[in-house]
Design a protein around this motif. Structure first.
Motif, PDB file in Angstrom:
ATOM      1  N   ASP A 272      22.905  74.718 -72.116  1.00 47.44           N
ATOM      2  CA  ASP A 272      21.674  74.066 -72.595  1.00 47.44           C
ATOM      3  C   ASP A 272      20.570  73.970 -71.542  1.00 47.44           C
ATOM      4  O   ASP A 272      19.389  73.895 -71.891  1.00 47.44           O
ATOM      5  N   PHE A 273      20.966  73.944 -70.272  1.00 46.86           N
ATOM      6  CA  PHE A 273      19.938  73.904 -69.222  1.00 46.86           C
ATOM      7  C   PHE A 273      19.478  75.311 -68.845  1.00 46.86           C
ATOM      8  O   PHE A 273      18.540  75.462 -68.071  1.00 46.86           O
ATOM      9  N   GLY A 274      20.187  76.314 -69.327  1.00 48.14           N
ATOM     10  CA  GLY A 274      19.918  77.676 -68.876  1.00 48.14           C
ATOM     11  C   GLY A 274      20.513  77.892 -67.501  1.00 48.14           C
ATOM     12  O   GLY A 274      21.467  77.208 -67.115  1.00 48.14           O
ATOM     13  N   LYS A 275      19.955  78.859 -66.766  1.00 50.75           N
ATOM     14  CA  LYS A 275      20.492  79.186 -65.443  1.00 50.75           C
ATOM     15  C   LYS A 275      19.447  78.927 -64.369  1.00 50.75           C
ATOM     16  O   LYS A 275      18.255  78.901 -64.663  1.00 50.75           O
ATOM     17  N   ASN A 276      19.957  78.754 -63.121  1.00 51.40           N
ATOM     18  CA  ASN A 276      19.036  78.622 -62.001  1.00 51.40           C
ATOM     19  C   ASN A 276      18.129  77.403 -62.101  1.00 51.40           C
ATOM     20  O   ASN A 276      16.924  77.514 -61.883  1.00 51.40           O
ATOM     21  N   LYS A 277      18.699  76.275 -62.434  1.00 51.18           N
ATOM     22  CA  LYS A 277      17.886  75.068 -62.576  1.00 51.18           C
ATOM     23  C   LYS A 277      18.358  74.014 -61.594  1.00 51.18           C
ATOM     24  O   LYS A 277      19.515  74.013 -61.150  1.00 51.18           O
ATOM     25  N   LYS A 278      17.448  73.115 -61.303  1.00 54.08           N
ATOM     26  CA  LYS A 278      17.771  72.012 -60.400  1.00 54.08           C
ATOM     27  C   LYS A 278      17.737  70.700 -61.183  1.00 54.08           C
ATOM     28  O   LYS A 278      16.730  70.364 -61.800  1.00 54.08           O
ATOM     29  N   LEU A 279      18.862  70.001 -61.158  1.00 52.45           N
ATOM     30  CA  LEU A 279      19.020  68.782 -61.960  1.00 52.45           C
ATOM     31  C   LEU A 279      19.126  67.559 -61.049  1.00 52.45           C
ATOM     32  O   LEU A 279      19.814  67.615 -60.026  1.00 52.45           O
ATOM     33  N   LEU A 280      18.497  66.489 -61.470  1.00 48.08           N
ATOM     34  CA  LEU A 280      18.656  65.213 -60.779  1.00 48.08           C
ATOM     35  C   LEU A 280      19.284  64.216 -61.743  1.00 48.08           C
ATOM     36  O   LEU A 280      18.742  63.924 -62.801  1.00 48.08           O
ATOM     37  N   PHE A 281      20.454  63.725 -61.359  1.00 48.35           N
ATOM     38  CA  PHE A 281      21.135  62.696 -62.150  1.00 48.35           C
ATOM     39  C   PHE A 281      20.919  61.354 -61.448  1.00 48.35           C
ATOM     40  O   PHE A 281      21.228  61.202 -60.273  1.00 48.35           O
ATOM     41  N   ILE A 282      20.365  60.386 -62.181  1.00 47.41           N
ATOM     42  CA  ILE A 282      20.137  59.057 -61.604  1.00 47.41           C
ATOM     43  C   ILE A 282      21.412  58.239 -61.789  1.00 47.41           C
ATOM     44  O   ILE A 282      21.761  57.879 -62.915  1.00 47.41           O
ATOM     45  N   HIS A 283      22.104  57.972 -60.710  1.00 46.91           N
ATOM     46  CA  HIS A 283      23.255  57.063 -60.799  1.00 46.91           C
ATOM     47  C   HIS A 283      22.693  55.645 -60.767  1.00 46.91           C
ATOM     48  O   HIS A 283      22.285  55.140 -59.716  1.00 46.91           O
TER      49      HIS A 283
END
Ligand SMILES: *Cc1c(COP(=O)(O)O)cnc(C)c1O
Length: 301
Positions: A272-283
């Motif tokens: 779903d995000f595709g490829k080559n992406k940068k994700l930030l998860f807020i803990h």
């Protein structure tokens, strides 16, 4: 005593997660460790309370009140923040007074919060409680509102090089944190919120009141990762939490962050995000909530 410790913003850091399942899609996943602020008052609630309390103080209130359940992160954070500001505070707690207090209630009491237990019927009629206590300044449950979102918008200031991220993902209860973060995000960024409640159909509407107009089409809320409903869990979720701990030394709470990180991995695997992406998860913290689990359920806490 650890309850009284100062908040340690300097302990917040970005943790990079390395996993084959992420590498397969060339996904970089970073975690903003808001949980490091404080062992009990960890995470987003402090941010959401900041401007509510400022507002109350400006209006010369010295008595603060709010609502929440027996394990509520919002209750403990309000107790802490009021204690630090020398404000009296009352917590209206959902349900009859229990014979044995939860750790959350014990901690709130130790921080001088006055606990006032309401039957579920009375709790549902909160409006009456507010009307009958005109001397108290009521902060909405969960810190919901524009002042809460304003505080939450400051969370992204803790992230170095924030413009590098394509997606920002966080847990959603009332949606106040997501709204604040969305308002502070950049036009090229997509926001994903994972609702931890079942069928919270009014959520999009409630969040829309808090959003800057521009931001509203960059936000998506997913309703499929509640694991049975608010504060519900199963073995799959607990196993996930323990495996994340073993692999990454990343502690999660079962109410919010475990469900959200589970969703992130699921969405990555589905492409779903595709490829080559940068994700930030807020803990967003909330680890004190794990005290409601039976001992030895988790390999940590
Ligand atoms: C309250 C809470 C949330 C949800 O925040 P909202 O602004 O209500 O959506 C997420 N994570 C944790 C740990 C919380 O305590």
């Amino acid at each position: 005593m650890h309850l009284q410790d100062e908040l340690k913003f300097e302990q917040i850091f970005i943790q990079q997660l390395h996993d084959k399942s992420l590498d397969d899609f060339a996904i970089k996943l970073d975690v903003l460790r808001l949980d490091k602020i404080h062992p009990v008052v960890s995470g987003n609630k402090w941010f959401k309370l900041k401007y509510w309390l400022r507002h109350a103080i400006e209006k010369n209130y010295t008595n603060i009140a709010t609502f929440g359940g027996a394990f509520s992160n919002h209750i403990i954070a309000t107790a802490y923040a009021c204690n630090k500001h020398n404000l009296n505070c009352t917590g209206f707690i959902r349900g009859e007074e229990p014979e044995r207090y939860s750790q959350t209630l014990k901690d709130a009491k130790a921080l001088n919060m006055q606990l006032n237990f309401l039957s579920r019927t009375k709790y549902a009629g909160k409006q009456n409680v507010i009307q009958n206590n005109t001397g108290l300044f009521f902060i909405p449950e969960g810190g919901y509102g524009n002042l809460g979102a304003k505080g939450a918008s400051e969370i992204l200031q803790l992230v170095p090089n924030v413009s590098a991220y394509d997606y920002i993902i966080c847990a959603v209860g009332t949606g106040t944190m997501l709204a604040g973060i969305t308002n502070a995000s950049l036009p090229h960024q997509q926001l994903i919120g994972i609702s931890v409640m079942k069928n919270n159909i009014d959520l999009e509407n409630e969040i829309s009141f808090l959003l800057n107009a521009e931001a509203s089409n960059r936000i998506k809320i997913l309703h499929d990762y509640h694991f049975g409903g608010y504060a519900k869990y199963n073995n799959q979720l607990i196993d996930f939490m323990n495996s994340v701990w073993l692999k990454h030394k990343l502690p999660l709470d079962f109410v919010y962050n475990a469900k959200t990180l589970f969703a992130v991995y699921d969405l990555v695997a589905k492409g779903d995000f595709g490829k080559n992406k940068k994700l930030l998860f807020i803990h967003s913290g909330g680890l004190q909530g794990n005290s409601s689990l039976q001992k030895n359920t988790l390999l940590y806490s």
